[in-house]
Design a protein around this motif. Structure first.
Motif, PDB file in Angstrom:
ATOM      1  N   GLY A  52       9.311 -18.485  25.781  1.00 10.76           N
ATOM      2  CA  GLY A  52      10.055 -19.644  26.235  1.00 10.76           C
ATOM      3  C   GLY A  52      10.948 -20.210  25.144  1.00 10.76           C
ATOM      4  N   GLU A  53      12.103 -20.727  25.532  1.00 13.37           N
ATOM      5  CA  GLU A  53      13.070 -21.246  24.563  1.00 13.37           C
ATOM      6  C   GLU A  53      13.285 -22.751  24.676  1.00 13.37           C
ATOM      7  OE1 GLU A  53      16.627 -19.037  25.114  1.00 13.37           O
ATOM      8  OE2 GLU A  53      15.805 -17.140  24.371  1.00 13.37           O
ATOM      9  N   LEU A  54      12.696 -23.396  25.654  1.00 11.69           N
ATOM     10  CA  LEU A  54      12.891 -24.827  25.828  1.00 11.69           C
ATOM     11  C   LEU A  54      11.940 -25.607  24.927  1.00 11.69           C
ATOM     12  CD1 LEU A  54      13.156 -25.052  29.729  1.00 11.69           C
ATOM     13  CD2 LEU A  54      15.021 -24.950  28.068  1.00 11.69           C
ATOM     14  N   ASP A  55      12.442 -26.714  24.357  1.00 10.14           N
ATOM     15  CA  ASP A  55      11.566 -27.575  23.575  1.00 10.14           C
ATOM     16  C   ASP A  55      10.767 -28.480  24.521  1.00 10.14           C
ATOM     17  OD1 ASP A  55      13.275 -29.596  24.408  1.00 10.14           O
ATOM     18  OD2 ASP A  55      14.327 -29.731  22.484  1.00 10.14           O
ATOM     19  N   LEU A  56       9.911 -29.337  23.938  1.00 14.30           N
ATOM     20  CA  LEU A  56       9.035 -30.167  24.765  1.00 14.30           C
ATOM     21  C   LEU A  56       9.816 -31.080  25.706  1.00 14.30           C
ATOM     22  CD1 LEU A  56       6.187 -31.278  22.336  1.00 14.30           C
ATOM     23  CD2 LEU A  56       6.042 -29.661  24.228  1.00 14.30           C
ATOM     24  N   ALA A  57      10.850 -31.730  25.180  1.00 20.94           N
ATOM     25  CA  ALA A  57      11.621 -32.662  25.997  1.00 20.94           C
ATOM     26  C   ALA A  57      12.309 -31.950  27.155  1.00 20.94           C
ATOM     27  CB  ALA A  57      12.656 -33.390  25.144  1.00 20.94           C
ATOM     28  N   ALA A  58      12.765 -30.718  26.920  1.00 20.17           N
ATOM     29  CA  ALA A  58      13.430 -29.966  27.984  1.00 20.17           C
ATOM     30  C   ALA A  58      12.425 -29.417  28.995  1.00 20.17           C
ATOM     31  CB  ALA A  58      14.249 -28.823  27.378  1.00 20.17           C
ATOM     32  N   ARG A  59      11.199 -29.144  28.544  1.00 19.59           N
ATOM     33  CA  ARG A  59      10.182 -28.637  29.468  1.00 19.59           C
ATOM     34  C   ARG A  59       9.562 -29.747  30.297  1.00 19.59           C
ATOM     35  NH1 ARG A  59       7.912 -25.655  25.106  1.00 19.59           N
ATOM     36  NH2 ARG A  59       5.893 -26.691  25.350  1.00 19.59           N
ATOM     37  N   LEU A  60       9.610 -30.980  29.796  1.00 20.08           N
ATOM     38  CA  LEU A  60       8.954 -32.089  30.473  1.00 20.08           C
ATOM     39  C   LEU A  60       9.389 -32.241  31.932  1.00 20.08           C
ATOM     40  CD1 LEU A  60       6.987 -34.489  30.217  1.00 20.08           C
ATOM     41  CD2 LEU A  60       8.945 -35.880  29.506  1.00 20.08           C
ATOM     42  N   PRO A  61      10.695 -32.176  32.254  1.00 25.40           N
ATOM     43  CA  PRO A  61      11.098 -32.354  33.660  1.00 25.40           C
ATOM     44  C   PRO A  61      10.545 -31.286  34.594  1.00 25.40           C
ATOM     45  CG  PRO A  61      12.970 -32.685  32.190  1.00 25.40           C
ATOM     46  CD  PRO A  61      11.867 -32.104  31.364  1.00 25.40           C
ATOM     47  N   ARG A  62      10.008 -30.197  34.042  1.00 28.87           N
ATOM     48  CA  ARG A  62       9.458 -29.149  34.893  1.00 28.87           C
ATOM     49  C   ARG A  62       8.043 -29.470  35.363  1.00 28.87           C
ATOM     50  NH1 ARG A  62      11.552 -23.201  33.051  1.00 28.87           N
ATOM     51  NH2 ARG A  62      13.774 -23.694  33.094  1.00 28.87           N
ATOM     52  N   ARG A 330      11.604 -58.123  12.672  1.00 33.70           N
ATOM     53  CA  ARG A 330      11.890 -56.854  13.342  1.00 33.70           C
ATOM     54  C   ARG A 330      11.868 -55.683  12.362  1.00 33.70           C
ATOM     55  NH1 ARG A 330      15.102 -57.612  18.284  1.00 33.70           N
ATOM     56  NH2 ARG A 330      16.179 -55.678  17.792  1.00 33.70           N
ATOM     57  N   THR A 331      11.210 -54.636  12.755  1.00 33.53           N
ATOM     58  CA  THR A 331      11.201 -53.387  11.997  1.00 33.53           C
ATOM     59  C   THR A 331      11.362 -52.235  12.979  1.00 33.53           C
ATOM     60  OG1 THR A 331       8.787 -53.263  12.120  1.00 33.53           O
ATOM     61  CG2 THR A 331       9.741 -54.293  10.144  1.00 33.53           C
ATOM     62  N   ALA A 332      11.728 -51.080  12.456  1.00 33.41           N
ATOM     63  CA  ALA A 332      11.977 -49.913  13.302  1.00 33.41           C
ATOM     64  C   ALA A 332      10.682 -49.432  13.947  1.00 33.41           C
ATOM     65  CB  ALA A 332      12.598 -48.794  12.478  1.00 33.41           C
ATOM     66  N   ALA A 333      10.806 -49.002  15.189  1.00 35.49           N
ATOM     67  CA  ALA A 333       9.671 -48.414  15.897  1.00 35.49           C
ATOM     68  C   ALA A 333       9.699 -46.903  15.717  1.00 35.49           C
ATOM     69  CB  ALA A 333       9.734 -48.762  17.380  1.00 35.49           C
ATOM     70  N   ARG A 334       8.528 -46.309  15.704  1.00 32.54           N
ATOM     71  CA  ARG A 334       8.472 -44.853  15.625  1.00 32.54           C
ATOM     72  C   ARG A 334       9.049 -44.254  16.906  1.00 32.54           C
ATOM     73  NH1 ARG A 334       3.769 -41.439  14.236  1.00 32.54           N
ATOM     74  NH2 ARG A 334       2.966 -42.175  16.238  1.00 32.54           N
ATOM     75  N   PRO A 335       9.922 -43.257  16.773  1.00 35.90           N
ATOM     76  CA  PRO A 335      10.459 -42.640  17.996  1.00 35.90           C
ATOM     77  C   PRO A 335       9.370 -41.931  18.782  1.00 35.90           C
ATOM     78  CG  PRO A 335      11.132 -41.411  16.043  1.00 35.90           C
ATOM     79  CD  PRO A 335      10.461 -42.651  15.548  1.00 35.90           C
ATOM     80  N   ALA A 336       9.561 -41.904  20.083  1.00 32.63           N
ATOM     81  CA  ALA A 336       8.660 -41.179  20.985  1.00 32.63           C
ATOM     82  C   ALA A 336       9.523 -40.133  21.698  1.00 32.63           C
ATOM     83  CB  ALA A 336       8.008 -42.133  21.982  1.00 32.63           C
ATOM     84  N   PRO A 337       9.573 -38.904  21.205  1.00 28.92           N
ATOM     85  CA  PRO A 337      10.571 -37.920  21.667  1.00 28.92           C
ATOM     86  C   PRO A 337      10.599 -37.699  23.177  1.00 28.92           C
ATOM     87  CG  PRO A 337       9.454 -37.132  19.700  1.00 28.92           C
ATOM     88  CD  PRO A 337       8.724 -38.372  20.131  1.00 28.92           C
ATOM     89  N   LEU A 338       9.445 -37.613  23.825  1.00 28.86           N
ATOM     90  CA  LEU A 338       9.430 -37.338  25.263  1.00 28.86           C
ATOM     91  C   LEU A 338       9.904 -38.550  26.056  1.00 28.86           C
ATOM     92  CD1 LEU A 338       6.044 -35.409  25.422  1.00 28.86           C
ATOM     93  CD2 LEU A 338       8.360 -34.490  25.201  1.00 28.86           C
ATOM     94  N   TRP A 339       9.397 -39.713  25.708  1.00 25.17           N
ATOM     95  CA  TRP A 339       9.847 -40.967  26.325  1.00 25.17           C
ATOM     96  C   TRP A 339      11.319 -41.199  26.021  1.00 25.17           C
ATOM     97  CZ3 TRP A 339       9.312 -44.607  29.750  1.00 25.17           C
ATOM     98  CH2 TRP A 339       9.785 -45.896  29.532  1.00 25.17           C
ATOM     99  N   GLN A 340      11.735 -40.853  24.822  1.00 21.99           N
ATOM    100  CA  GLN A 340      13.125 -41.041  24.409  1.00 21.99           C
ATOM    101  C   GLN A 340      14.065 -40.209  25.267  1.00 21.99           C
ATOM    102  OE1 GLN A 340      13.569 -40.525  20.201  1.00 21.99           O
ATOM    103  NE2 GLN A 340      15.780 -40.584  20.254  1.00 21.99           N
ATOM    104  N   ALA A 341      13.664 -38.984  25.592  1.00 23.99           N
ATOM    105  CA  ALA A 341      14.504 -38.128  26.433  1.00 23.99           C
ATOM    106  C   ALA A 341      14.720 -38.759  27.804  1.00 23.99           C
ATOM    107  CB  ALA A 341      13.864 -36.749  26.567  1.00 23.99           C
ATOM    108  N   LEU A 342      13.670 -39.352  28.366  1.00 24.31           N
ATOM    109  CA  LEU A 342      13.794 -40.006  29.667  1.00 24.31           C
ATOM    110  C   LEU A 342      14.689 -41.239  29.566  1.00 24.31           C
ATOM    111  CD1 LEU A 342      12.970 -40.366  32.647  1.00 24.31           C
ATOM    112  CD2 LEU A 342      10.975 -41.661  31.831  1.00 24.31           C
ATOM    113  N   CYS A 343      14.520 -42.037  28.509  1.00 25.43           N
ATOM    114  CA  CYS A 343      15.328 -43.250  28.351  1.00 25.43           C
ATOM    115  C   CYS A 343      16.805 -42.917  28.196  1.00 25.43           C
ATOM    116  CB  CYS A 343      14.832 -44.060  27.149  1.00 25.43           C
ATOM    117  SG  CYS A 343      13.224 -44.846  27.404  1.00 25.43           S
ATOM    118  N   HIS A 344      17.115 -41.843  27.504  1.00 26.37           N
ATOM    119  CA  HIS A 344      18.517 -41.457  27.345  1.00 26.37           C
ATOM    120  C   HIS A 344      19.111 -41.001  28.676  1.00 26.37           C
ATOM    121  CE1 HIS A 344      19.264 -42.042  23.116  1.00 26.37           C
ATOM    122  NE2 HIS A 344      18.162 -41.400  22.786  1.00 26.37           N
TER     123      HIS A 344
END
Length: 355
Positions: A52-62, A330-344
């Motif tokens: 497989g060539e898809l990363d986690l964020a790309a596989r999530l919608p499947r 205010r300080t920076a929040a840790r990114p959440a890659p899978l949630w971030q993909a959905l938010c974008h």
């Protein structure tokens, strides 16, 4: 008659389940017969394969929708830390619950909720009883809002799940996040319901089987309103006269009209919901978030019970209310890659809503 209707409903559900089971059995038998006919006893020769060539964020919608939501919910929960602050001497319930978030270093504060005293709740019980006069006017809203919140937001903004599927999913994950968070706080603080102070309250709807403060409905709707505001403008502030927050206040007040919540429950839920909305969007859009505190022991007007509505929210947000403080830390929040993909994806849908 209601009992008979309930029995008829159960019979109908049983009949539908039987039909579904029969259909599944028929399909399984047909598939088995079809496979035997066209494959027979031939030796299976596997097709060529590749990694497989898809990363986690790309596989999530499947994944199926429910499983996607579970994955993103676990990602958002992994950074939250709960600390119960007991009374001195320790009692059966906590005085406060502090919610922090993990960073690259030590956890930093997100929200702290301090419970009111029993005398504060007792003082507010007559106010809850007085709200019963609005029950006939608010009945349809109260009943609908037991199960539906997003349709009320959709009446303000064009949140069409067909045109905005990622946005709809984002809001559903936000709703799901509230439950484990608010239940941890409710359980620790153990605050009573209004009808425990008077048999004249007589709630309009069945009393939820968990402690009262903070209000789950208030937490949910204020979180959703904050998420939508920040999706449109990452620098958006809470404006109590904005339609989203006016709706949030009305839904929160409806729970008091129904007789199941005190105004302090709604006020604390508003603070927690705003902070959870800011936290979720900071992790989804690489933003920053500060901390806030609600002290229920200070939510009062001396000899008079304290109410909650849009004007009170305005005082809370402007620092004019002794019970509430939103800190400039205010300080920076840790990114959440899978949630971030959905938010974008949700942001792109919203930006293209005119197309």
């Amino acid at each position: 008659m209601p009992l008979q209707h309930g029995q008829h409903g159960q019979h109908g559900q049983a009949a539908n389940a039987a039909v579904q089971t029969s259909d599944e059995a028929l399909l399984a038998a047909a598939l088995m017969r079809s496979r035997d006919a066209i494959s027979g006893t031939e030796i299976v020769k596997p097709d060529p394969f590749q990694a497989g060539e898809l990363d986690l964020a790309a596989r999530l919608p499947r994944l199926a929708r429910d499983y996607r939501n579970a994955v993103m919910l676990s990602e958002l929960l992994e950074d939250l830390v709960f600390v119960s602050e007991d009374d001195a001497p320790p009692g059966k319930t906590a005085r406060a619950m502090a919610l922090s978030r993990r960073t690259t270093g030590d956890p930093v504060p997100l929200a702290r909720i301090v419970r009111p005293g029993l005398a504060d709740f007792s003082q507010a019980a007559p106010l809850v009883a007085a709200y019963a006069e609005l029950r006939a006017d608010r009945l349809t809203e109260i009943l609908a809002q037991q199960r539906h919140l997003i349709p009320f937001l959709s009446s303000i903004l064009p949140l069409d799940p067909v045109r905005n599927p990622a946005l709809a999913e984002m809001l559903e994950v936000g709703l799901d996040l509230v439950t484990p968070v608010v239940m941890r706080v409710k359980l620790a603080l153990g605050c009573p319901r209004p009808n425990q102070f008077s048999d004249r309250i007589q709630p309009l709807i069945p009393e939820p089987a968990h402690p009262a403060l903070p209000s789950g409905h208030a937490t949910q709707i204020f979180m959703l309103a904050t998420m939508l505001s920040l999706l449109a403008n990452p620098d958006a502030q809470v404006k109590p006269d904005d339609q989203l927050y006016r709706l949030a206040c009305r839904i929160a007040v409806n729970r008091t009209v129904a007789g199941v919540h005190f105004p302090a429950d709604s006020a604390s839920g508003a603070v927690l919901g705003i902070q959870l909305g800011r936290y979720a969007m900071a992790r989804g859009l690489r933003g920053t978030v500060g901390s806030a505190e609600f002290d229920g022991s200070l939510f009062g007007n001396q000899a008079e019970p304290r109410d909650f509505h849009a004007e009170i929210l305005n005082q809370m947000m402007n620092g004019d209310d002794p019970s509430t403080r939103f800190n400039d830390d205010r300080t920076a929040a840790r990114p959440a890659p899978l949630w971030q993909a959905l938010c974008h994806r949700a942001r792109q849908e919203w930006q293209n809503r005119w197309s």
